[in-house]
Design a protein around this motif. Structure first.
Motif, short mmCIF file in Angstrom:
data_model
loop_
_atom_site.label_atom_id
_atom_site.label_comp_id
_atom_site.label_asym_id
_atom_site.label_seq_id
_atom_site.Cartn_x
_atom_site.Cartn_y
_atom_site.Cartn_z
N LEU A 244 0.83 -1.20 0.00
CA LEU A 244 0.00 0.00 0.00
C LEU A 244 0.87 1.26 0.00
CD1 LEU A 244 -2.70 -1.02 2.66
CD2 LEU A 244 -2.73 -1.37 0.18
N PRO A 245 0.32 2.39 -0.44
CA PRO A 245 1.06 3.66 -0.37
C PRO A 245 1.42 3.98 1.07
CG PRO A 245 -0.88 3.87 -1.77
CD PRO A 245 -1.00 2.54 -1.08
N PRO A 246 2.40 4.85 1.28
CA PRO A 246 2.80 5.20 2.65
C PRO A 246 1.62 5.72 3.47
CG PRO A 246 4.41 6.04 1.08
CD PRO A 246 3.26 5.51 0.27
N LEU A 247 1.59 5.33 4.74
CA LEU A 247 0.55 5.83 5.63
C LEU A 247 0.62 7.35 5.69
CD1 LEU A 247 0.85 3.34 8.65
CD2 LEU A 247 -0.86 3.32 6.80
N GLU A 248 -0.52 8.00 5.57
CA GLU A 248 -0.55 9.47 5.60
C GLU A 248 -0.43 9.97 7.03
OE1 GLU A 248 -3.86 11.08 3.57
OE2 GLU A 248 -3.48 10.00 1.69
N ASP A 249 0.37 11.02 7.19
CA ASP A 249 0.50 11.70 8.48
C ASP A 249 0.82 10.71 9.60
OD1 ASP A 249 0.55 13.91 10.16
OD2 ASP A 249 -1.55 13.65 10.73
N PHE A 250 1.77 9.84 9.34
CA PHE A 250 2.22 8.89 10.37
C PHE A 250 3.70 9.10 10.64
CE2 PHE A 250 4.00 4.96 11.99
CZ PHE A 250 3.06 4.62 12.95
N PRO A 251 4.10 9.24 11.90
CA PRO A 251 3.30 9.08 13.12
C PRO A 251 2.53 10.32 13.54
CG PRO A 251 5.57 9.46 13.69
CD PRO A 251 5.53 9.39 12.18
N GLY A 252 2.58 11.40 12.77
CA GLY A 252 1.85 12.61 13.14
C GLY A 252 2.56 13.39 14.22
N ASN A 253 1.85 14.37 14.77
CA ASN A 253 2.43 15.26 15.78
C ASN A 253 2.08 14.87 17.21
OD1 ASN A 253 3.61 16.95 13.80
ND2 ASN A 253 1.62 17.94 13.48
N GLY A 254 1.30 13.80 17.36
CA GLY A 254 0.91 13.37 18.69
C GLY A 254 1.98 12.51 19.34
N THR A 255 1.58 11.78 20.36
CA THR A 255 2.52 10.93 21.08
C THR A 255 2.78 9.65 20.29
OG1 THR A 255 0.81 9.73 22.31
CG2 THR A 255 1.61 11.81 23.26
N LEU A 256 3.87 8.99 20.64
CA LEU A 256 4.17 7.69 20.03
C LEU A 256 3.10 6.67 20.39
CD1 LEU A 256 8.03 7.51 20.65
CD2 LEU A 256 6.87 8.00 18.49
N GLU A 257 2.55 6.79 21.58
CA GLU A 257 1.48 5.87 21.98
C GLU A 257 0.25 6.07 21.12
OE1 GLU A 257 -1.19 4.73 25.93
OE2 GLU A 257 0.76 5.73 26.15
N ASP A 258 -0.10 7.33 20.81
CA ASP A 258 -1.25 7.59 19.94
C ASP A 258 -1.02 6.99 18.55
OD1 ASP A 258 -2.58 8.97 21.91
OD2 ASP A 258 -1.93 10.95 21.24
N ALA A 259 0.21 7.16 18.04
CA ALA A 259 0.53 6.63 16.71
C ALA A 259 0.45 5.10 16.71
CB ALA A 259 1.91 7.10 16.28
N THR A 260 0.90 4.47 17.78
CA THR A 260 0.87 3.01 17.87
C THR A 260 -0.56 2.50 17.97
OG1 THR A 260 3.04 3.06 18.94
CG2 THR A 260 1.77 1.03 19.16
N ALA A 261 -1.41 3.23 18.70
CA ALA A 261 -2.82 2.86 18.78
C ALA A 261 -3.48 2.97 17.40
CB ALA A 261 -3.55 3.75 19.78
N ARG A 262 -3.12 4.01 16.66
CA ARG A 262 -3.65 4.17 15.31
C ARG A 262 -3.22 3.00 14.43
NH1 ARG A 262 -1.58 8.04 10.42
NH2 ARG A 262 -2.45 6.71 8.79
N LEU A 263 -1.98 2.58 14.59
CA LEU A 263 -1.47 1.46 13.79
C LEU A 263 -2.28 0.19 14.06
CD1 LEU A 263 0.83 1.01 11.77
CD2 LEU A 263 2.21 0.18 13.68
#
Length: 296
Positions: A244-263
């Motif tokens: 798939l194309p690269p994930l958009e806005d990952f990991p973003g500007n939030g916390t690493l925990e937020d990015a991992t939850a999104r994943l």
């Protein structure tokens, strides 16, 4: 004894690789029928994982998924004969793919690429197929407890082009060396390796120990995180791999925990495409938050 076992296993898988597809399918079907009966402890793990993740589904549906899971898992084991011993043409016939052109384009532009490969049962088919299309790559793997099996797995996964195998025991430092090259890294983000380097974030609504490494690497090295989704088609006996194309806005500007939850939420979406082909035999919820009872 190890050398004898290695030669015997090589002969077995090479034999699978020479068989007609229909014969491999029959063997896979027989093994898939036997597996839950012989590996009862693994069947219990699959059954529990499905109940935890899909409590809204009728038991009959989850039992069908269990049978389909072992059928697909058995076939992927038999088909390693083609992946590890077949010709490049045979591998391309067995496994189709799309999306690797963008991987090579990004690498040529100097962009680090993290190939995010959730634990679907066809992940070995995906890994082998991608090495045919990527001039150079690295993949993280967990060493097998049996030296004979480990030798075959390592040799089989590094057949085509330039492939660097990075043991999980080596940690993230070796992965960083390849990302900086830049060399695409095939990374499996979703197994339970304990509390070290992990946070508890929901996976199908259940707190799951999940490594922060994906978000850390993406943020530190500006890596493009490209999901690799792979499924076995029981109707044709073939596999399809989609980068798939690269994930958009990952990991973003939030916390690493937020990015991992999104994943984890993204992985849930991909699992729902074919629930029976996620790697449910793994004890995904082995590590529990402090004070919480164990599941297994």
């Amino acid at each position: 004894m190890t050398d004898f076992k290695t030669r015997a296993l090589e002969a077995l898988f090479a034999g699978f690789g020479r068989m007609r597809p229909a014969t491999r399918q029959r063997i896979g079907a027989a093994l898939g029928w036997l597996a839950p009966k012989l590996a009862r402890s693994r069947a219990r793990i699959v059954r529990l994982n499905l109940r935890l993740c899909f409590p809204d589904q009728p038991e009959a549906v989850r039992e069908r998924w269990l049978r389909e899971h072992f059928r697909a898992l058995a076939q992927t084991i038999v088909d390693r004969g083609v992946l590890w011993y077949g010709t490049p043409e045979a591998v391309r016939e067995l496994v189709t793919e799309n999306g690797t052109e963008l991987v090579n384009t990004l690498v040529a532009q100097g962009r680090p690429v993290l190939l995010l490969a959730p634990h679907f049962v066809a992940l070995d088919a995906a890994a082998t197929r991608l090495t045919l299309e990527l001039p150079s790559s690295a993949t993280m793997y967990t060493p097998q407890s049996d030296p004979a099996v480990d030798a075959i797995v390592c040799k089989g996964r590094a057949r085509f082009n330039e492939v660097f195998l990075v043991s999980r025991k080596e940690g993230v430092r070796e992965l960083i060396r390849h990302l900086r090259k830049p060399r695409p890294v095939y990374y499996l983000p979703d197994m339970d390796f304990g509390r070290n380097g992990a946070v508890f974030v929901p996976f199908f609504g259940v707190p799951a120990a999940t490594l922060l490494a994906t978000a850390q690497l993406a943020r530190k090295w500006n890596a493009a995180v490209m999901p690799v989704i792979d499924f076995w088609d029981p109707a044709t006996g073939r596999y399809h791999v989609e980068v798939l194309p690269p994930l958009e806005d990952f990991p973003g500007n939030g916390t690493l925990e937020d990015a991992t939850a999104r994943l984890n939420r993204d992985i849930e979406t991909w699992v729902r495409r074919c629930p029976s082909q996620y790697y449910w035999v793994h004890r995904r919820f082995k590590t529990r938050p402090l004070g919480e009872a164990k599941f297994y």
